[in-house]
Design an enzyme around this catalytic site. Structure first.
Site, PDB file in Angstrom:
ATOM      1  N   GLU A  89       0.825  -1.204   0.000  1.00  0.00           N
ATOM      2  CA  GLU A  89       0.000   0.000   0.000  1.00  0.00           C
ATOM      3  C   GLU A  89       0.865   1.263   0.000  1.00  0.00           C
ATOM      4  OE1 GLU A  89      -3.033  -0.111  -0.600  1.00  0.00           O
ATOM      5  OE2 GLU A  89      -3.657  -2.143  -0.052  1.00  0.00           O
ATOM      6  N   ARG A  99     -18.276  -0.208   5.070  1.00  0.00           N
ATOM      7  CA  ARG A  99     -19.370  -0.824   4.299  1.00  0.00           C
ATOM      8  C   ARG A  99     -20.068  -1.886   5.141  1.00  0.00           C
ATOM      9  NH1 ARG A  99     -18.907  -5.066   1.436  1.00  0.00           N
ATOM     10  NH2 ARG A  99     -16.638  -5.058   1.653  1.00  0.00           N
ATOM     11  N   CYS A 152      -8.347  -1.556   7.976  1.00  0.00           N
ATOM     12  CA  CYS A 152      -6.942  -1.629   7.516  1.00  0.00           C
ATOM     13  C   CYS A 152      -6.389  -0.238   7.234  1.00  0.00           C
ATOM     14  CB  CYS A 152      -6.817  -2.522   6.285  1.00  0.00           C
ATOM     15  SG  CYS A 152      -7.013  -4.271   6.702  1.00  0.00           S
ATOM     16  N   HIS A 178      -1.587  -5.586   2.048  1.00  0.00           N
ATOM     17  CA  HIS A 178      -2.813  -6.391   1.973  1.00  0.00           C
ATOM     18  C   HIS A 178      -2.501  -7.731   1.309  1.00  0.00           C
ATOM     19  CE1 HIS A 178      -6.026  -3.158   2.647  1.00  0.00           C
ATOM     20  NE2 HIS A 178      -6.445  -4.196   3.346  1.00  0.00           N
TER      21      HIS A 178
HETATM   22  N1  PCA Z   1      -8.944  -6.530   6.372  1.00  0.00           N
HETATM   23  C1  PCA Z   1      -9.845  -5.428   6.593  1.00  0.00           C
HETATM   24  C2  PCA Z   1      -9.766  -5.145   8.063  1.00  0.00           C
HETATM   25  C3  PCA Z   1      -9.129  -6.346   8.681  1.00  0.00           C
HETATM   26  C4  PCA Z   1      -8.562  -7.096   7.556  1.00  0.00           C
HETATM   27  O1  PCA Z   1      -7.840  -8.083   7.647  1.00  0.00           O
HETATM   28  C5  PCA Z   1      -9.580  -4.221   5.674  1.00  0.00           C
HETATM   29  O2  PCA Z   1      -9.065  -4.398   4.559  1.00  0.00           O
HETATM   30  O3  PCA Z   1      -9.877  -3.093   6.062  1.00  0.00           O
END
Ligand code: PCA
Length: 221
Positions: A89, A99, A152, A178
Protein backbone atom coordinates in the site's frame (compact mmCIF):
# COMPACT_ATOMS: atom_id res chain seq x y z
CA UNK A 1 20.68 1.88 15.44
CA UNK A 2 18.53 0.93 18.43
CA UNK A 3 20.40 -0.02 21.55
CA UNK A 4 20.22 -3.79 22.00
CA UNK A 5 18.93 -4.92 25.40
CA UNK A 6 19.54 -8.13 27.27
CA UNK A 7 16.00 -9.31 26.62
CA UNK A 8 16.18 -8.56 22.91
CA UNK A 9 19.72 -8.53 21.53
CA UNK A 10 18.51 -7.81 18.00
CA UNK A 11 16.55 -4.83 16.70
CA UNK A 12 12.90 -5.66 16.19
CA UNK A 13 10.55 -5.92 13.24
CA UNK A 14 6.89 -5.67 14.27
CA UNK A 15 4.42 -7.51 12.06
CA UNK A 16 0.73 -7.31 12.82
CA UNK A 17 -2.22 -9.30 11.46
CA UNK A 18 -5.96 -9.03 12.15
CA UNK A 19 -8.49 -11.37 13.68
CA UNK A 20 -11.18 -12.80 11.36
CA UNK A 21 -14.02 -10.45 10.41
CA UNK A 22 -17.12 -10.27 8.23
CA UNK A 23 -18.15 -13.89 8.85
CA UNK A 24 -14.80 -15.51 7.97
CA UNK A 25 -13.36 -18.08 10.37
CA UNK A 26 -9.74 -17.10 9.80
CA UNK A 27 -7.72 -14.18 8.53
CA UNK A 28 -4.73 -14.88 6.24
CA UNK A 29 -2.90 -11.85 7.61
CA UNK A 30 -2.74 -13.42 11.07
CA UNK A 31 -1.95 -16.90 9.75
CA UNK A 32 1.02 -15.48 7.84
CA UNK A 33 2.55 -13.11 10.40
CA UNK A 34 2.12 -15.63 13.22
CA UNK A 35 4.35 -18.07 11.32
CA UNK A 36 7.18 -15.51 11.39
CA UNK A 37 7.03 -14.74 15.13
CA UNK A 38 10.49 -15.10 16.68
CA UNK A 39 12.21 -15.59 13.32
CA UNK A 40 15.35 -13.71 12.38
CA UNK A 41 15.39 -11.69 9.14
CA UNK A 42 18.40 -9.65 8.02
CA UNK A 43 19.76 -9.26 11.55
CA UNK A 44 16.38 -8.38 13.09
CA UNK A 45 14.00 -10.35 15.30
CA UNK A 46 10.34 -10.57 14.27
CA UNK A 47 7.59 -9.91 16.80
CA UNK A 48 4.13 -10.85 15.49
CA UNK A 49 0.99 -9.52 17.14
CA UNK A 50 -2.73 -9.59 16.43
CA UNK A 51 -4.90 -6.49 16.16
CA UNK A 52 -8.68 -6.61 16.57
CA UNK A 53 -10.70 -5.72 13.46
CA UNK A 54 -12.24 -2.87 15.43
CA UNK A 55 -12.01 0.87 14.81
CA UNK A 56 -10.04 2.73 17.52
CA UNK A 57 -9.22 -0.37 19.63
CA UNK A 58 -6.91 -1.54 16.80
CA UNK A 59 -5.08 1.78 16.81
CA UNK A 60 -4.74 1.78 20.59
CA UNK A 61 -3.29 -1.73 20.56
CA UNK A 62 -0.86 -0.78 17.78
CA UNK A 63 0.29 2.29 19.73
CA UNK A 64 0.88 0.09 22.76
CA UNK A 65 2.92 -2.38 20.68
CA UNK A 66 5.03 0.45 19.25
CA UNK A 67 5.88 1.73 22.74
CA UNK A 68 6.58 -1.78 24.04
CA UNK A 69 8.82 -2.97 21.19
CA UNK A 70 10.34 0.22 19.71
CA UNK A 71 10.66 -1.56 16.34
CA UNK A 72 13.01 -0.52 13.55
CA UNK A 73 10.40 -1.56 10.99
CA UNK A 74 6.63 -2.07 11.22
CA UNK A 75 4.49 -3.78 8.63
CA UNK A 76 0.78 -4.12 9.34
CA UNK A 77 -0.87 -6.81 7.25
CA UNK A 78 -4.55 -7.28 6.43
CA UNK A 79 -6.86 -9.38 4.28
CA UNK A 80 -8.15 -7.96 1.01
CA UNK A 81 -10.58 -10.52 -0.42
CA UNK A 82 -10.78 -10.28 -4.21
CA UNK A 83 -7.19 -9.18 -4.75
CA UNK A 84 -4.89 -11.60 -6.55
CA UNK A 85 -1.50 -10.37 -5.36
CA UNK A 86 0.29 -9.12 -2.27
CA UNK A 87 -0.52 -5.41 -2.31
CA UNK A 88 2.09 -2.97 -1.06
CA UNK A 89 0.00 0.00 0.00
CA UNK A 90 1.31 3.43 -0.98
CA UNK A 91 -1.08 5.77 0.84
CA UNK A 92 -3.26 5.96 3.97
CA UNK A 93 -6.14 8.46 4.01
CA UNK A 94 -7.80 10.24 6.92
CA UNK A 95 -11.22 8.64 6.40
CA UNK A 96 -13.25 5.91 8.07
CA UNK A 97 -16.09 4.75 5.81
CA UNK A 98 -17.23 1.25 6.70
CA UNK A 99 -19.37 -0.82 4.30
CA UNK A 100 -19.83 -3.50 6.99
CA UNK A 101 -19.73 -3.33 10.81
CA UNK A 102 -16.41 -4.03 12.52
CA UNK A 103 -16.03 -6.79 15.13
CA UNK A 104 -17.49 -4.50 17.80
CA UNK A 105 -20.52 -3.62 15.62
CA UNK A 106 -19.28 -0.10 14.87
CA UNK A 107 -19.79 1.21 11.34
CA UNK A 108 -18.44 4.75 11.05
CA UNK A 109 -19.32 6.63 7.87
CA UNK A 110 -17.18 9.51 6.63
CA UNK A 111 -15.43 10.25 9.92
CA UNK A 112 -11.74 11.16 10.24
CA UNK A 113 -9.24 8.64 11.64
CA UNK A 114 -7.53 11.52 13.46
CA UNK A 115 -9.48 14.76 13.89
CA UNK A 116 -7.37 17.59 12.45
CA UNK A 117 -4.81 15.11 11.10
CA UNK A 118 -3.37 15.56 7.60
CA UNK A 119 -5.46 14.31 4.67
CA UNK A 120 -3.10 11.40 4.05
CA UNK A 121 0.29 9.85 4.68
CA UNK A 122 2.57 8.12 2.23
CA UNK A 123 4.10 4.84 3.36
CA UNK A 124 7.71 5.05 4.47
CA UNK A 125 8.40 1.56 3.15
CA UNK A 126 10.54 1.27 0.02
CA UNK A 127 7.62 -0.21 -1.92
CA UNK A 128 9.28 -0.29 -5.34
CA UNK A 129 12.32 -2.16 -4.01
CA UNK A 130 10.02 -4.56 -2.17
CA UNK A 131 7.96 -5.07 -5.33
CA UNK A 132 11.06 -5.89 -7.33
CA UNK A 133 12.29 -8.36 -4.69
CA UNK A 134 8.89 -10.09 -4.59
CA UNK A 135 8.67 -10.36 -8.35
CA UNK A 136 12.21 -11.77 -8.53
CA UNK A 137 11.17 -14.38 -5.96
CA UNK A 138 8.20 -15.32 -8.17
CA UNK A 139 5.54 -14.01 -5.82
CA UNK A 140 2.50 -12.18 -7.20
CA UNK A 141 2.81 -8.58 -5.97
CA UNK A 142 1.69 -5.07 -6.82
CA UNK A 143 1.83 -1.53 -5.50
CA UNK A 144 -1.69 -0.50 -4.48
CA UNK A 145 -2.96 3.08 -4.45
CA UNK A 146 -5.69 2.51 -1.86
CA UNK A 147 -6.00 0.50 1.33
CA UNK A 148 -9.76 1.13 1.32
CA UNK A 149 -11.62 2.97 4.09
CA UNK A 150 -12.23 0.17 6.61
CA UNK A 151 -10.09 -0.92 9.59
CA UNK A 152 -6.94 -1.63 7.52
CA UNK A 153 -6.68 1.93 6.21
CA UNK A 154 -7.55 3.14 9.73
CA UNK A 155 -4.62 1.19 11.23
CA UNK A 156 -2.28 2.20 8.40
CA UNK A 157 -3.13 5.89 8.91
CA UNK A 158 -2.82 5.46 12.68
CA UNK A 159 0.60 3.84 12.26
CA UNK A 160 1.96 6.60 10.03
CA UNK A 161 0.51 9.25 12.34
CA UNK A 162 2.19 7.68 15.41
CA UNK A 163 5.52 7.42 13.61
CA UNK A 164 5.27 11.02 12.40
CA UNK A 165 4.17 12.62 15.66
CA UNK A 166 5.52 10.56 18.60
CA UNK A 167 9.00 11.09 19.96
CA UNK A 168 11.54 8.38 19.25
CA UNK A 169 10.12 7.01 15.98
CA UNK A 170 11.83 9.29 13.50
CA UNK A 171 13.86 6.43 12.06
CA UNK A 172 11.18 3.74 12.24
CA UNK A 173 9.86 2.75 8.85
CA UNK A 174 6.29 1.62 8.51
CA UNK A 175 3.58 0.65 6.09
CA UNK A 176 0.82 -1.72 5.16
CA UNK A 177 0.50 -4.86 3.05
CA UNK A 178 -2.81 -6.39 1.97
CA UNK A 179 -2.93 -10.10 1.20
CA UNK A 180 -5.44 -12.17 -0.82
CA UNK A 181 -7.77 -14.82 0.59
CA UNK A 182 -6.48 -18.26 1.49
CA UNK A 183 -7.64 -21.32 -0.46
CA UNK A 184 -11.12 -22.12 0.85
CA UNK A 185 -12.06 -18.50 1.48
CA UNK A 186 -12.67 -17.60 -2.17
CA UNK A 187 -11.02 -16.81 -5.48
CA UNK A 188 -8.38 -15.58 -6.19
CA UNK A 189 -6.26 -16.92 -3.36
CA UNK A 190 -2.68 -17.50 -2.20
CA UNK A 191 -1.46 -20.30 0.10
CA UNK A 192 -0.26 -19.46 3.60
CA UNK A 193 3.28 -20.72 2.80
CA UNK A 194 3.42 -18.37 -0.19
CA UNK A 195 2.31 -15.43 1.98
CA UNK A 196 4.91 -16.29 4.62
CA UNK A 197 7.63 -16.52 1.98
CA UNK A 198 6.45 -13.24 0.47
CA UNK A 199 6.48 -11.42 3.80
CA UNK A 200 9.98 -12.69 4.49
CA UNK A 201 11.16 -11.36 1.13
CA UNK A 202 9.33 -8.05 1.65
CA UNK A 203 10.76 -7.55 5.14
CA UNK A 204 14.29 -8.39 4.01
CA UNK A 205 14.01 -5.96 1.09
CA UNK A 206 12.70 -3.20 3.37
CA UNK A 207 15.53 -3.75 5.86
CA UNK A 208 18.27 -3.77 3.26
CA UNK A 209 17.07 -0.85 1.11
CA UNK A 210 18.11 2.58 2.25
CA UNK A 211 16.74 4.56 -0.67
CA UNK A 212 13.80 3.88 -2.94
CA UNK A 213 12.28 5.02 -6.18
CA UNK A 214 9.22 6.42 -4.46
CA UNK A 215 7.10 9.49 -4.28
CA UNK A 216 8.36 10.49 -0.84
CA UNK A 217 7.18 9.68 2.65
CA UNK A 218 5.33 11.92 5.04
CA UNK A 219 2.13 13.81 5.53
CA UNK A 220 0.01 15.15 2.69
CA UNK A 221 -2.12 18.11 3.61
N1 PCA B 1 -8.94 -6.53 6.37
C1 PCA B 1 -9.85 -5.43 6.59
C2 PCA B 1 -9.77 -5.14 8.06
C3 PCA B 1 -9.13 -6.35 8.68
C4 PCA B 1 -8.56 -7.10 7.56
O1 PCA B 1 -7.84 -8.08 7.65
C5 PCA B 1 -9.58 -4.22 5.67
O2 PCA B 1 -9.07 -4.40 4.56
O3 PCA B 1 -9.88 -3.09 6.06
Amino acid sequence: MRTPTAASPLPTVLLTGFDPFGGDSLNPSWQAVQALHGKRIAGHRVVAAQLPTVFDASRRELARLLRAHRPALVICVGQAGGRAAMSLERIAINVNDARIPDNAAAQPVDTPVVADGPAAYFTSLPVKAMLQALQRAGIAAEVSQTAGTFVCNHVFYGLMHELATRRGFRRTRGGFVHVPWLPGQGQPHMATEELVRGLRVAVAAALTTTTDIRSGAGAIS
